[in-house]
Design an enzyme around this catalytic site. Structure first.
Site, PDB file in Angstrom:
ATOM      1  N   SER A 158       0.799  -1.231   0.000  1.00  0.00           N
ATOM      2  CA  SER A 158       0.000   0.000   0.000  1.00  0.00           C
ATOM      3  C   SER A 158       0.824   1.270   0.000  1.00  0.00           C
ATOM      4  CB  SER A 158      -0.937   0.007   1.216  1.00  0.00           C
ATOM      5  OG  SER A 158      -1.997  -0.902   1.042  1.00  0.00           O
ATOM      6  N   LYS A 161       0.163   3.874  -2.668  1.00  0.00           N
ATOM      7  CA  LYS A 161      -0.874   4.910  -2.564  1.00  0.00           C
ATOM      8  C   LYS A 161      -0.276   6.295  -2.398  1.00  0.00           C
ATOM      9  CE  LYS A 161      -4.495   1.960  -0.561  1.00  0.00           C
ATOM     10  NZ  LYS A 161      -3.766   0.716  -0.335  1.00  0.00           N
ATOM     11  N   SER A 220      -5.931   3.652   4.559  1.00  0.00           N
ATOM     12  CA  SER A 220      -5.269   2.945   3.466  1.00  0.00           C
ATOM     13  C   SER A 220      -6.274   2.125   2.673  1.00  0.00           C
ATOM     14  CB  SER A 220      -4.138   2.047   3.989  1.00  0.00           C
ATOM     15  OG  SER A 220      -3.355   1.552   2.936  1.00  0.00           O
ATOM     16  N   LYS A 328       2.826   6.041   5.641  1.00  0.00           N
ATOM     17  CA  LYS A 328       2.034   5.008   4.983  1.00  0.00           C
ATOM     18  C   LYS A 328       2.544   3.624   5.325  1.00  0.00           C
ATOM     19  CE  LYS A 328      -1.426   4.124   2.692  1.00  0.00           C
ATOM     20  NZ  LYS A 328      -1.483   3.080   3.732  1.00  0.00           N
TER      21      LYS A 328
END
Length: 413
Positions: A158, A161, A220, A328
């Site tokens: 992720s 992102k 997320s 993140k």
């Protein structure tokens, strides 16, 4: 005889003239003489008629000889000149990008000259052997404090992102009519994302873009990331190309994105990058304070009716760990448990990335200590001593009842 005819012709001519005058007067009184007069004065006008007034009256000869009177056009007021309309006030263009003044050397290459390489000694930060790749940089001085296989290609999970968020914020800055407060309808394209790690966006629902950006930044959410990508392009298959073009511009030489969210595709392909590239990307997001405020939010909600309350997947964002404000987390089998983190203390900004941990607990425990060490890289810590193992007592094989001492009665005082 001739004299008599001459006398009679004179009288005959006079009679004809008088008859003609009477006819004219009668017609004038009947058709034109009464126009524009008061009722009281009509009787007087019948008795004494001014022939000149009759002849000069409008439409007299036309009425007499049967010609139609052409109506006069009414006098029109002079046309007013149209005054120029006042210019409408221009709409204020909202720009989310801000120059990162706290970092004078923003975007310059990192300095590896004094970096520690490989595994960190346990007296600095224990647990570095669990990281597949890692890097920590002092962004204020551009010096790399520690790196381990920082250029190694690995799955992004992720963390991909971050690029989706960057491209979407740049898209908002390029459009005057779209802001984070713009209400949009969820497209059908979000349903192609596996329904795990999502906020359950349903086609037809309406949200502000700010709600979608929060869900992608804090939770997320994979479906939120897909919706942001569809806000940039109509054809989702073209979005990875835009991501990779931006990565090339930023100098992310070990990066290749295949989708907006970082999940592994059905054909087995997945986005790849390196710890170094992720830090290069993460630094760019510091130029968007609104995103940093989302990254540092512990809890948020979606929908007014039956709200979905979600928490930040980055557990380092916690009052117990001062200064941590992003960024993140991620997990896939290819990437392991990974994290891009940032923190600021006493005017000093550090950023790092770790990948390949086998559990979230190990990753977070290591990163907390790594952050503390990065702000004071000369400080050594004393590893906690392990408690001695208890020696097992061999049982004789006989089953004995546990003897419990009778509870002593205590008097209340």
């Amino acid at each position: 005889m001739k004299e008599n005819l001459q006398k009679h012709s004179r009288w005959l001519l006079l009679a004809v003239v008088m008859i003609f005058i009477h006819i004219v007067v009668a017609l004038a009184i009947r058709g034109c003489g009464t126009t524009g007069t008061d009722p009281q004065s009509q009787g007087d006008q019948k008795d004494s008629v001014n022939v000149e007034q009759i002849e000069s009256s409008p439409g007299f000869w036309e009425r007499l000889f049967g010609k139609k009177e052409t109506p006069k056009k009414p006098e029109t007021a002079p046309e007013k000149q149209e005054q120029p309309k006042p210019e409408e006030p221009k709409k204020e263009v909202i720009t989310y990008h801000r120059t990162c003044k706290e970092l004078p050397q923003f975007g310059k290459p990192f300095d590896f000259s004094k970096a520690r390489h490989g595994e960190l000694p346990a007296y600095f930060v224990p647990g570095s052997k669990n990281a597949k790749s890692a890097i920590v940089v002092d962004l204020t001085t551009r010096k790399v404090l520690w790196e381990k296989n920082c250029r190694l290609k690995t799955g992004t999970a992720s963390m991909a992102k971050l690029m989706t968020l960057l491209l979407f914020m740049e898209h908002l800055d390029s459009k005057e009519d779209i802001t984070l407060d713009t209400v949009v309808t969820v497209p059908k394209g979000v349903m192609r994302v596996p329904r795990s790690g999502v906020v359950y966006l349903a086609p037809g629902e309406q949200f502000k873009y700010s709600d979608i950006v929060k869900a992608a930044s804090i939770k997320s959410a994979n479906d939120a990331a897909e919706m942001l990508a569809l806000g940039v392009v109509d054809d989702i298959s073209k979005f990875p190309e835009i991501m990779n073009n931006k990565a090339a511009i930023l100098g992310m030489t070990s990066t290749n994105f295949v989708n907006a969210h970082g999940l592994t595709e059905k054909n087995g392909s997945y986005s790849t990058s390196s710890a170094l590239d992720m830090v290069i990307l993460g630094e760019r997001l510091l130029e968007y304070p609104v995103l940093m405020s989302y990254f540092s939010t512990q809890q948020a909600s979606l929908r007014e009716q039956k709200p979905l309350i979600y928490t930040n997947t980055n557990k380092l964002v916690n009052p117990r760990y001062p200064g941590v404000d992003g960024m993140k987390t991620g997990f896939t089998r290819a990437a392991g448990f990974c994290l891009v983190f940032s923190a600021k203390r006493d005017g000093k900004r550090i950023m790092g990335c770790v990948t390949g941990f086998k559990s979230r607990v190990d990753r977070d425990r290591f990163c907390r200590k790594l952050v503390d060490w990065a702000f004071n890289p000369d400080k050594k810590i004393t590893p906690a001593k392990s408690s001695p193992k208890k020696t097992a007592v061999k049982s004789s094989g006989r089953k004995t009842k546990k003897q419990t001492a009778p509870a002593k009665s205590r008097k209340r005082r």
